[in-house]
Design a protein around this motif. Structure first.
Motif, PDB file in Angstrom:
ATOM      1  N   UNK A  66      -5.992   8.402   2.531  1.00 52.81           N
ATOM      2  CA  UNK A  66      -6.479   7.107   2.024  1.00 52.81           C
ATOM      3  C   UNK A  66      -5.462   6.002   2.327  1.00 52.81           C
ATOM      4  N   UNK A  67      -4.196   6.304   2.182  1.00 53.11           N
ATOM      5  CA  UNK A  67      -3.150   5.327   2.478  1.00 53.11           C
ATOM      6  C   UNK A  67      -3.196   4.941   3.955  1.00 53.11           C
ATOM      7  N   UNK A  68      -3.300   5.918   4.832  1.00 53.51           N
ATOM      8  CA  UNK A  68      -3.367   5.639   6.266  1.00 53.51           C
ATOM      9  C   UNK A  68      -4.626   4.858   6.622  1.00 53.51           C
ATOM     10  N   UNK A  69      -5.730   5.171   5.949  1.00 44.84           N
ATOM     11  CA  UNK A  69      -6.973   4.438   6.187  1.00 44.84           C
ATOM     12  C   UNK A  69      -6.798   2.959   5.825  1.00 44.84           C
ATOM     13  N   UNK A  99       0.841  -1.205   0.000  1.00 50.14           N
ATOM     14  CA  UNK A  99       0.000   0.000   0.000  1.00 50.14           C
ATOM     15  C   UNK A  99       0.874   1.252   0.000  1.00 50.14           C
ATOM     16  N   UNK A 100       1.904   1.264   0.813  1.00 51.97           N
ATOM     17  CA  UNK A 100       2.805   2.424   0.880  1.00 51.97           C
ATOM     18  C   UNK A 100       3.547   2.597  -0.440  1.00 51.97           C
ATOM     19  N   UNK A 101       4.041   1.507  -1.013  1.00 56.76           N
ATOM     20  CA  UNK A 101       4.762   1.584  -2.289  1.00 56.76           C
ATOM     21  C   UNK A 101       3.852   2.119  -3.399  1.00 56.76           C
ATOM     22  N   UNK A 107       2.261   7.207  -7.075  1.00 56.10           N
ATOM     23  CA  UNK A 107       1.313   8.196  -7.570  1.00 56.10           C
ATOM     24  C   UNK A 107       1.970   9.565  -7.627  1.00 56.10           C
ATOM     25  N   UNK A 108       1.507  10.374  -8.584  1.00 54.94           N
ATOM     26  CA  UNK A 108       2.020  11.743  -8.681  1.00 54.94           C
ATOM     27  C   UNK A 108       1.618  12.572  -7.469  1.00 54.94           C
TER      28      UNK A 108
END
Length: 69
Positions: A43-46, A29-31, A36-37
């Motif tokens: 959203x990532x933390x969610x 998810x982090x990668x 993304x630009x």
């Protein structure tokens, strides 16, 4: 996941596998977010929070002596 670990014996193999899978999912998810630009941090933390709140992950962490407090 607060407090000190209180596990008495070694965790089960299934607990280790559950946590390994959760870590891999979070890394993916982090990668993907960094690719993304304009990364969407909330959203990532969610998505990572959903992983950490999964009942299997919570139970696995309990085997390591950690509680959700």
């Amino acid at each position: 996941m607060a407090g000190k670990p209180t596990a008495v014996g070694p965790p089960s193999g299934s607990a280790v596998l559950v946590l390994a899978e959760a870590i891999c999912d979070a890394q993916l998810i982090i990668a993907e977010s960094f690719e993304q630009d304009l990364p969407d941090a909330p959203r990532t933390l969610y998505k990572i929070r959903v992983i950490l709140e999964d009942q299997a992950v919570i139970e696995a962490l309990k085997e390591f002596g950690y509680t959700k407090d």
